[in-house]
Design a protein around this motif. Structure first.
Motif, PDB file in Angstrom:
ATOM      1  N   TRP A  51       0.839  -1.207   0.000  1.00  0.00           N
ATOM      2  CA  TRP A  51       0.000   0.000   0.000  1.00  0.00           C
ATOM      3  C   TRP A  51       0.872   1.255   0.000  1.00  0.00           C
ATOM      4  O   TRP A  51       0.655   2.163  -0.808  1.00  0.00           O
ATOM      5  CB  TRP A  51      -0.927   0.018   1.215  1.00  0.00           C
ATOM      6  CG  TRP A  51      -1.634   1.330   1.386  1.00  0.00           C
ATOM      7  CD1 TRP A  51      -1.136   2.469   1.967  1.00  0.00           C
ATOM      8  CD2 TRP A  51      -2.938   1.672   0.917  1.00  0.00           C
ATOM      9  NE1 TRP A  51      -2.049   3.483   1.899  1.00  0.00           N
ATOM     10  CE2 TRP A  51      -3.161   3.028   1.269  1.00  0.00           C
ATOM     11  CE3 TRP A  51      -3.945   0.961   0.249  1.00  0.00           C
ATOM     12  CZ2 TRP A  51      -4.359   3.687   0.970  1.00  0.00           C
ATOM     13  CZ3 TRP A  51      -5.140   1.626  -0.035  1.00  0.00           C
ATOM     14  CH2 TRP A  51      -5.334   2.964   0.313  1.00  0.00           C
ATOM     15  N   PHE A  53       0.912   4.005  -2.863  1.00  0.00           N
ATOM     16  CA  PHE A  53       0.441   5.335  -2.484  1.00  0.00           C
ATOM     17  C   PHE A  53       1.472   6.399  -2.850  1.00  0.00           C
ATOM     18  O   PHE A  53       1.154   7.413  -3.494  1.00  0.00           O
ATOM     19  CB  PHE A  53       0.158   5.367  -0.980  1.00  0.00           C
ATOM     20  CG  PHE A  53      -0.538   6.615  -0.503  1.00  0.00           C
ATOM     21  CD1 PHE A  53      -1.888   6.588  -0.188  1.00  0.00           C
ATOM     22  CD2 PHE A  53       0.143   7.810  -0.359  1.00  0.00           C
ATOM     23  CE1 PHE A  53      -2.540   7.733   0.251  1.00  0.00           C
ATOM     24  CE2 PHE A  53      -0.492   8.956   0.081  1.00  0.00           C
ATOM     25  CZ  PHE A  53      -1.843   8.917   0.384  1.00  0.00           C
ATOM     26  N   GLN A  75       1.860   6.739  -6.776  1.00  0.00           N
ATOM     27  CA  GLN A  75       0.756   7.409  -7.450  1.00  0.00           C
ATOM     28  C   GLN A  75       0.625   8.867  -7.017  1.00  0.00           C
ATOM     29  O   GLN A  75       0.311   9.734  -7.840  1.00  0.00           O
ATOM     30  CB  GLN A  75      -0.556   6.675  -7.189  1.00  0.00           C
ATOM     31  CG  GLN A  75      -0.691   5.354  -7.918  1.00  0.00           C
ATOM     32  CD  GLN A  75      -0.543   5.487  -9.425  1.00  0.00           C
ATOM     33  OE1 GLN A  75       0.447   5.020 -10.000  1.00  0.00           O
ATOM     34  NE2 GLN A  75      -1.502   6.124 -10.072  1.00  0.00           N
ATOM     35  N   PHE A 110      -6.466  -1.048  -2.753  1.00  0.00           N
ATOM     36  CA  PHE A 110      -5.789   0.163  -3.205  1.00  0.00           C
ATOM     37  C   PHE A 110      -6.622   0.862  -4.279  1.00  0.00           C
ATOM     38  O   PHE A 110      -6.854   2.074  -4.205  1.00  0.00           O
ATOM     39  CB  PHE A 110      -4.396  -0.144  -3.746  1.00  0.00           C
ATOM     40  CG  PHE A 110      -3.675   1.121  -4.168  1.00  0.00           C
ATOM     41  CD1 PHE A 110      -3.124   1.960  -3.210  1.00  0.00           C
ATOM     42  CD2 PHE A 110      -3.587   1.483  -5.501  1.00  0.00           C
ATOM     43  CE1 PHE A 110      -2.500   3.149  -3.574  1.00  0.00           C
ATOM     44  CE2 PHE A 110      -2.959   2.655  -5.877  1.00  0.00           C
ATOM     45  CZ  PHE A 110      -2.415   3.491  -4.916  1.00  0.00           C
ATOM     46  N   HIS A 111      -7.064   0.108  -5.269  1.00  0.00           N
ATOM     47  CA  HIS A 111      -7.928   0.724  -6.279  1.00  0.00           C
ATOM     48  C   HIS A 111      -9.175   1.323  -5.641  1.00  0.00           C
ATOM     49  O   HIS A 111      -9.546   2.473  -5.905  1.00  0.00           O
ATOM     50  CB  HIS A 111      -8.360  -0.292  -7.334  1.00  0.00           C
ATOM     51  CG  HIS A 111      -9.497   0.202  -8.179  1.00  0.00           C
ATOM     52  ND1 HIS A 111      -9.315   1.004  -9.275  1.00  0.00           N
ATOM     53  CD2 HIS A 111     -10.847   0.042  -8.034  1.00  0.00           C
ATOM     54  CE1 HIS A 111     -10.488   1.320  -9.790  1.00  0.00           C
ATOM     55  NE2 HIS A 111     -11.437   0.745  -9.058  1.00  0.00           N
ATOM     56  N   PHE A 158      -7.859   4.189  -2.556  1.00  0.00           N
ATOM     57  CA  PHE A 158      -7.076   5.303  -3.090  1.00  0.00           C
ATOM     58  C   PHE A 158      -7.762   5.925  -4.302  1.00  0.00           C
ATOM     59  O   PHE A 158      -7.776   7.150  -4.476  1.00  0.00           O
ATOM     60  CB  PHE A 158      -5.680   4.820  -3.484  1.00  0.00           C
ATOM     61  CG  PHE A 158      -4.793   5.913  -4.042  1.00  0.00           C
ATOM     62  CD1 PHE A 158      -3.996   6.669  -3.201  1.00  0.00           C
ATOM     63  CD2 PHE A 158      -4.754   6.170  -5.407  1.00  0.00           C
ATOM     64  CE1 PHE A 158      -3.178   7.674  -3.712  1.00  0.00           C
ATOM     65  CE2 PHE A 158      -3.942   7.169  -5.929  1.00  0.00           C
ATOM     66  CZ  PHE A 158      -3.155   7.924  -5.080  1.00  0.00           C
ATOM     67  N   GLY A 159      -8.334   5.078  -5.169  1.00  0.00           N
ATOM     68  CA  GLY A 159      -8.944   5.585  -6.386  1.00  0.00           C
ATOM     69  C   GLY A 159     -10.250   6.314  -6.157  1.00  0.00           C
ATOM     70  O   GLY A 159     -10.518   7.344  -6.779  1.00  0.00           O
ATOM     71  N   ALA A 213     -11.343   6.644 -11.057  1.00  0.00           N
ATOM     72  CA  ALA A 213     -10.572   5.826 -10.119  1.00  0.00           C
ATOM     73  C   ALA A 213      -9.664   4.825 -10.814  1.00  0.00           C
ATOM     74  O   ALA A 213      -8.579   4.517 -10.324  1.00  0.00           O
ATOM     75  CB  ALA A 213     -11.518   5.097  -9.162  1.00  0.00           C
ATOM     76  N   SER A 243      -5.596   5.120  -9.930  1.00  0.00           N
ATOM     77  CA  SER A 243      -4.908   4.026  -9.257  1.00  0.00           C
ATOM     78  C   SER A 243      -3.996   3.233 -10.191  1.00  0.00           C
ATOM     79  O   SER A 243      -3.364   2.266  -9.754  1.00  0.00           O
ATOM     80  CB  SER A 243      -5.927   3.074  -8.617  1.00  0.00           C
ATOM     81  OG  SER A 243      -6.788   2.519  -9.599  1.00  0.00           O
ATOM     82  N   SER A 244      -3.899   3.633 -11.469  1.00  0.00           N
ATOM     83  CA  SER A 244      -3.101   2.886 -12.437  1.00  0.00           C
ATOM     84  C   SER A 244      -1.866   3.666 -12.844  1.00  0.00           C
ATOM     85  O   SER A 244      -1.970   4.773 -13.385  1.00  0.00           O
ATOM     86  CB  SER A 244      -3.942   2.589 -13.684  1.00  0.00           C
ATOM     87  OG  SER A 244      -3.144   2.094 -14.738  1.00  0.00           O
TER      88      SER A 244
END
Length: 272
Positions: free
Chosen positions: A38, A42, A45, A131-132, A135-136, A193, A197-198
């Protein structure tokens, strides 16, 4: 995250899950390696998205700066997010049936997969992980117009299922919530998102030569998308209040009927 696969009827929840497919997060069961993944994602990104993401993403990002590093503990995260926009994040074991997903959205709850990708799969995972999902989505759910849009999408998703038009509503979700771009201060920026996240597609969506078309709901409802590769093009909104108004002003049920029998479109070809 939706795909164009429609889950028919009622699918029973897996063992250990409630009827709405939620499960306890059991934050203490995440390993040190999980938390390192993570933190790596984080940091990567957050740096990459400078000058690429909309400013509202960074305004909302502070809800993820919690009292400890690693995967957020949802009770703490939800306290901050709910105070902003009335949304909460709920843990689920993975992808949930469409009716369950949209029911959660309609009640301002976002389902997050209760797992994280392996350290050797940082750049791609088949199913959306924590995470997607966190975070997204969470930073944008801290923006009021996006929060209201997502709740409206939940109600529209349930209506589309009843109308047998979920494949069209899924496209609207895909090209906005997951892979949407927006104009801001004269530039095109990321807000979806799936892009936030990508690592790879956050570059590709802005720097490739694929089409970036004005967001038009009838066109979006007809346009195929890719769930197994980078998109062949993107739709761009002028603002989040405009996106919300487009949805609330649209008569989607009537549009579904109007579009019945018309060919699908490919975003990179005007001839469909």
């Amino acid at each position: 995250m939706l795909t164009e696969t429609i889950i028919e009827g009622k699918t029973p929840p897996p063992a250990g899950a409630a009827a709405d497919w939620t499960i306890p997060q059991h934050w203490e069961r995440f390993t040190a390696e999980d938390h390192r993944v993570w933190d790596t994602l984080f940091a990567r990104q957050q740096e990459l998205l400078q000058e690429r993401a909309v400013s509202d993403f960074f305004k909302g990002l502070d809800v993820l700066h919690l009292s400890r590093p690693g995967i957020p503990e949802l009770d703490e995260l939800n306290e901050r997010l709910f105070a902003r926009t009335g949304w909460t994040i709920v843990s689920v074991p993975g992808l949930v049936p469409d009716d369950i997903f949209f029911e959660h959205l309609s009640k301002r709850r976002f389902p997050a997969g209760n797992f994280i990708r392996a350290a050797d799969s940082l750049d791609y995972i088949e199913q959306p992980d924590v995470f997607h999902d966190v975070f997204g989505h969470v930073p944008m759910l801290a923006q009021h117009d996006v929060a209201d849009f997502m709740q409206a999408m939940g109600a529209e998703g349930l209506a589309a299922m009843r109308a047998g038009a979920l494949h069209r509503l899924a496209r609207l979700y895909w090209y906005s919530v997951e892979f949407g771009l927006a104009r801001e201060d004269g530039e095109t920026r990321i807000y979806g998102a799936g892009l936030l996240s990508s690592f790879g597609e956050s570059h590709f969506s802005l720097e490739s030569d694929v089409p970036r078309r004005p967001f038009n709901i009838p066109e979006v409802l007809r346009t195929r998308y890719r769930s197994d590769a980078f998109q062949h093009g993107y739709f761009v909104i002028p603002s989040f209040d405009a996106l919300l108004k487009l949805l609330t002003d649209a008569n989607l049920a009537a549009l579904y009927e109007e579009l019945e029998g018309l060919p699908d479109l490919n975003i990179d070809r005007s001839d469909g």
